[in-house]
Design an enzyme around this catalytic site. Structure first.
Site, PDB file in Angstrom:
ATOM      1  N   GLU A   1       0.672  -1.177   0.087  1.00 21.81           N
ATOM      2  CA  GLU A   1      -0.060   0.044   0.020  1.00 21.81           C
ATOM      3  C   GLU A   1       0.924   1.300   0.010  1.00 21.81           C
ATOM      4  OE1 GLU A   1      -3.288   0.250   2.890  1.00 21.81           O
ATOM      5  OE2 GLU A   1      -3.661  -1.744   2.333  1.00 21.81           O
TER       6      GLU A   1
ATOM      7  N   CYS B   1       4.379   8.080   0.147  1.00 22.12           N
ATOM      8  CA  CYS B   1       4.450   7.161   1.548  1.00 22.12           C
ATOM      9  C   CYS B   1       4.594   5.737   1.053  1.00 22.12           C
ATOM     10  CB  CYS B   1       3.380   7.487   2.460  1.00 22.12           C
ATOM     11  SG  CYS B   1       3.425   6.514   3.728  1.00 22.12           S
TER      12      CYS B   1
ATOM     13  N   CYS C   1       2.925  -5.703   9.909  1.00 16.02           N
ATOM     14  CA  CYS C   1       4.040  -4.914  10.740  1.00 16.02           C
ATOM     15  C   CYS C   1       3.934  -5.712  12.145  1.00 16.02           C
ATOM     16  CB  CYS C   1       3.781  -3.612  11.067  1.00 16.02           C
ATOM     17  SG  CYS C   1       5.089  -2.984  12.011  1.00 16.02           S
TER      18      CYS C   1
ATOM     19  N   CYS D   1       1.628  -1.431  17.637  1.00 15.45           N
ATOM     20  CA  CYS D   1       1.132  -0.260  18.226  1.00 15.45           C
ATOM     21  C   CYS D   1      -0.257  -0.262  18.021  1.00 15.45           C
ATOM     22  CB  CYS D   1       1.716   0.911  17.241  1.00 15.45           C
ATOM     23  SG  CYS D   1       3.590   1.092  17.086  1.00 15.45           S
TER      24      CYS D   1
ATOM     25  N   CYS E   1      -2.432   1.871  15.583  1.00 18.87           N
ATOM     26  CA  CYS E   1      -2.016   1.580  14.104  1.00 18.87           C
ATOM     27  C   CYS E   1      -2.899   0.544  13.419  1.00 18.87           C
ATOM     28  CB  CYS E   1      -0.804   1.423  13.822  1.00 18.87           C
ATOM     29  SG  CYS E   1      -0.273   0.904  12.412  1.00 18.87           S
TER      30      CYS E   1
ATOM     31  N   GLY F   1       4.497  -1.369   7.695  1.00 15.18           N
ATOM     32  CA  GLY F   1       5.749  -1.916   8.143  1.00 15.18           C
ATOM     33  C   GLY F   1       6.711  -1.068   8.836  1.00 15.18           C
ATOM     34  N   GLU F   2       7.853  -1.633   9.567  1.00 14.58           N
ATOM     35  CA  GLU F   2       8.673  -0.749  10.354  1.00 14.58           C
ATOM     36  C   GLU F   2       9.946  -1.047   9.432  1.00 14.58           C
ATOM     37  OE1 GLU F   2       9.409   0.961  12.682  1.00 14.58           O
ATOM     38  OE2 GLU F   2      11.738   0.561  12.643  1.00 14.58           O
TER      39      GLU F   2
ATOM     40  N   SER G   1      11.084   6.564   8.786  1.00 11.14           N
ATOM     41  CA  SER G   1      10.216   6.811  10.034  1.00 11.14           C
ATOM     42  C   SER G   1      10.363   5.387  10.723  1.00 11.14           C
ATOM     43  CB  SER G   1       8.724   6.987   9.823  1.00 11.14           C
ATOM     44  OG  SER G   1       8.314   7.126  11.159  1.00 11.14           O
TER      45      SER G   1
ATOM     46  N   SER H   1       9.041   7.767  15.932  1.00  8.39           N
ATOM     47  CA  SER H   1       7.526   7.587  16.547  1.00  8.39           C
ATOM     48  C   SER H   1       7.816   7.358  18.027  1.00  8.39           C
ATOM     49  CB  SER H   1       6.768   6.460  16.109  1.00  8.39           C
ATOM     50  OG  SER H   1       6.020   6.616  14.941  1.00  8.39           O
ATOM     51  N   LEU H   2       7.590   8.902  18.656  1.00  4.87           N
ATOM     52  CA  LEU H   2       7.859   8.853  20.080  1.00  4.87           C
ATOM     53  C   LEU H   2       6.262   8.387  20.746  1.00  4.87           C
ATOM     54  CD1 LEU H   2       9.504   9.353  22.453  1.00  4.87           C
ATOM     55  CD2 LEU H   2       9.224  11.582  22.588  1.00  4.87           C
ATOM     56  N   ASN H   3       5.338   9.559  20.586  1.00  4.07           N
ATOM     57  CA  ASN H   3       4.091   9.480  20.836  1.00  4.07           C
ATOM     58  C   ASN H   3       3.580   9.143  22.291  1.00  4.07           C
ATOM     59  OD1 ASN H   3       3.585   9.027  18.089  1.00  4.07           O
ATOM     60  ND2 ASN H   3       3.932   6.789  18.165  1.00  4.07           N
TER      61      ASN H   3
ATOM     62  N   ASN I   1      -5.647   9.617  13.822  1.00  2.90           N
ATOM     63  CA  ASN I   1      -6.768   9.076  12.707  1.00  2.90           C
ATOM     64  C   ASN I   1      -7.372   7.706  13.284  1.00  2.90           C
ATOM     65  OD1 ASN I   1      -6.019  10.904  10.857  1.00  2.90           O
ATOM     66  ND2 ASN I   1      -4.117   9.985  10.664  1.00  2.90           N
TER      67      ASN I   1
ATOM     68  N   CYS J   1      -2.117   8.666   8.056  1.00  2.00           N
ATOM     69  CA  CYS J   1      -1.242   8.222   9.089  1.00  2.00           C
ATOM     70  C   CYS J   1      -1.483   7.048   9.993  1.00  2.00           C
ATOM     71  CB  CYS J   1      -0.522   9.195   9.799  1.00  2.00           C
ATOM     72  SG  CYS J   1       1.014   8.565  10.557  1.00  2.00           S
TER      73      CYS J   1
HETATM   74  S1  SF4 Z   1       2.874   2.661  13.594  1.00  2.38           S
HETATM   75 FE1  SF4 Z   1       4.447   2.066  12.200  1.00  2.38          FE
HETATM   76  S2  SF4 Z   1       5.616   0.579  13.736  1.00  2.38           S
HETATM   77 FE2  SF4 Z   1       3.843   0.944  14.580  1.00  2.38          FE
HETATM   78  S3  SF4 Z   1       2.731  -0.831  14.153  1.00  2.38           S
HETATM   79 FE3  SF4 Z   1       2.091   0.571  12.624  1.00  2.38          FE
HETATM   80  S4  SF4 Z   1       3.367   0.253  10.960  1.00  2.38           S
HETATM   81 FE4  SF4 Z   1       4.358  -0.928  12.774  1.00  2.38          FE
END
Ligand code: SF4
Length: 375
Positions: free
Chosen positions: A91, A109, A116, A120, A123, A163-164, A195, A223-225, A299, A342
C-alpha cells in the site's frame, strides 16, 4: 511500456536477468556484463536511466514490476496498492503538498513490509501482524508505479507506509541507494525520510548510511508518541525492549547535518497522551536533542478504542509545546476517508484471512508472533 530495441546481439549465457528495480546503476551495468542479450557499459547505463526516467523496460532484463490493484482517491490524495505475485499487496499513498507559490508537489509514502510486527495499538497496520518483508525491488516498484502507472512523479519519499523500516533494513537501505541514484529516480537524500518506531540499533545502522557522502541529509523520523515509558509501553509494546533512554542515546548519535534535524512524531490520542502535563514532560525529554516535534492528530483505525482529538485539544497541546520552547509543527490530516492517513494502512481482508488460516496462500509462512511484544 516499450522495449529498448538497439541492444547488441551476443551469444546466450545463463544466469539471472538484471533487475533495474533492485540494483543501483553501477550494479546494473555490472550485472548486464555477466549475461547475454542486454546492453553493456554506457549503453546499459542509458537503458537504466530510460527505465527509471521514462518507464522503458530494457530488453533482456526482468524488473519486478507489479500491476496497480486498488486505487482510492480523496481530494488530491491517492492511495494505491500493488498486487504481488503471491497475492499479497503493498500500500502506498501519494500525498499532495501545496507550495507557497501555489504549485503542487507530491510525497510518496511507501511500505517496507506487508503488515507489521510492532503492535502499536493506535495503528491499523498492526492489526494485520507481520505477513512478510518486502524485497528491495518491491519498495522501488512503488516509486516506479507512482511515476509511470499512476502518473505522478513524487518529489519526496517517506518510509511511513505499512511496516517498520528498521525491521527490514537489508531491503530498505539498498532501496534508498537506488531511489537516490543519479541515473535512477534521482531523489535527493534530503527528500527521503525514514520513520522508525524507535529501534536504537536500526537508527545506528541508518546513521552509518547517513554518514556516507551523498546521504548526509537523509531524514530520520522517530515515532515517540508518549512522554514517558509507562504510557509509551501501553500504546507501543516495543518500549519494553527499547526504552526511551536508549532511544535518546541513539537519536543523539544520529550523524545527519543540523539541517536534517530529527523529526519526532507524536500521535495525539485523547485521554492517553494529550494532557498539559504530558506536553511538559515530552518537551523536557526532548531538551537535549535538536529536533522538530511533529504533532499528528490521531486518525482512528478500524474498531478504534479512541476517537480523533478535538481541534481545541490539538491547539492547546501545540501552543503549550511552543511556549515550552520546543520547535513544534502540526501534521495536516489527509486521506482519512479512504484509510490512507497516518496509521491507517492495512488490508482488513488479509487480516481476516490470517485469523482464519494463519498462513497466506502462496506466501511466505506467517510469523504470527508480535516480536516486540515478546521482548
Ligand atoms: S505505527 Fe508503524 S511501527 Fe507501529 S505498528 Fe504501525 S506500521 Fe508498525
Amino acid at each position: 511500456m516499450t522495449s529498448v530495441s538497439d541492444i547488441p546481439a551476443t551469444s546466450p549465457a545463463p544466469g539471472p536477468r538484471p533487475d533495474p528495480l533492485s540494483s543501483t546503476s553501477p550494479e546494473f551495468v555490472e550485472a548486464c556484463g555477466r549475461v547475454s542479450g542486454v546492453a553493456r557499459g554506457g549503453e546499459a547505463r542509458r537503458a537504466y536511466r530510460a527505465f527509471h526516467r521514462d518507464g522503458v523496460v530494457p530488453a533482456g532484463t526482468e524488473p519486478r514490476l507489479h500491476p496497480v490493484g486498488r486505487r482510492e482517491i480523496e481530494g488530491e490524495t491517492i492511495k494505491f496498492t500493488l498486487t504481488l505475485p503471491d497475492g499479497l499487496e503493498t500500500e502506498s499513498v501519494l500525498i499532495p503538498m501545496r507550495r507557497r507559490d501555489g504549485s503542487l508537489t507530491r510525497t510518496l509514502c511507501v511500505s517496507s513490509q506487508v503488515g507489521c510486527a510492532m503492535g502499536c495499538r493506535f495503528c491499523e497496520t498492526a492489526q494485520m501482524g507481520l505477513v512478510r518483508h518486502l524485497a528491495t525491488a518491491d519498495i522501488v516498484a512503488q516509486w516506479h508505479a507512482a511515476t509511470h502507472q499512476v502518473g505522478h512523479r513524487p518529489k519526496n519519499i517517506v518510509f511511513m507506509g505499512m511496516g517498520e523500516p528498521t525491521d527490514n533494513l537489508d531491503a530498505v537501505i539498498p532501496a534508498i541507494r537506488i531511489l537516490a541514484d543519479h541515473d535512477g529516480p534521482a531523489i535527493a537524500a534530503s527528500n527521503i525520510s525514514v520513520s522508525t518506531v524507535g529501534n536504537p540499533e536500526g537508527i545506528r545502522r541508518l546513521g552509518e548510511l547517513a554518514a556516507e557522502p551523498g546521504f548526509h541529509r537523509l531524514n530520520l523520523a522517530v515515532s515517540l508518541n508518549a512522554p514517558n515509558d509507562a504510557i509509551r509501553a501501553e500504546i507501543m509494546p516495543v518500549d519494553r525492549a527499547w526504552p526511551m533512554d536508549d532511544l535518546m542515546d541513539a537519536m543523539l548519535a544520529w550523524p545527519g547535518r543540523p539541517k536534517s534535524a530529527i523529526c519526532v512524531e507524536y500521535v495525539l490520542i485523547p485521554g492517553v497522551n494529550d494532557g498539559p502535563e504530558h506536553c511538559d514532560e515530552v518537551c523536557a525529554y526532548l531538551k537535549p536533542l535538536r529536533c522538530s516535534l511533529n504533532v499528528i492528530p490521531y486518525n482512528p483505525r478500524r474498531d478504534s478504542p479512541w476517537p480523533a482529538p478535538t481541534e481545541d485539544s490539538v491547539d492547546a497541546f501545540l501552543g503549550r509545546a511552543i511556549a515550552n520552547g520546543q520547535f513544534t509543527k502540526r501534521r495536516g490530516t489527509k486521506g482519512r476517508d479512504v484509510m490512507a492517513a497516518c496509521g491507517q494502512l492495512g488490508n482488513p481482508e488479509i487480516r481476516r484471512r490470517r485469523r482464519v488460516g494463519g498462513q497466506e496462500a502462496g506466501g511466505t509462512p506467517i510469523d504470527i508472533s508480535i516480536r516486540a511484544t515478546d521482548a
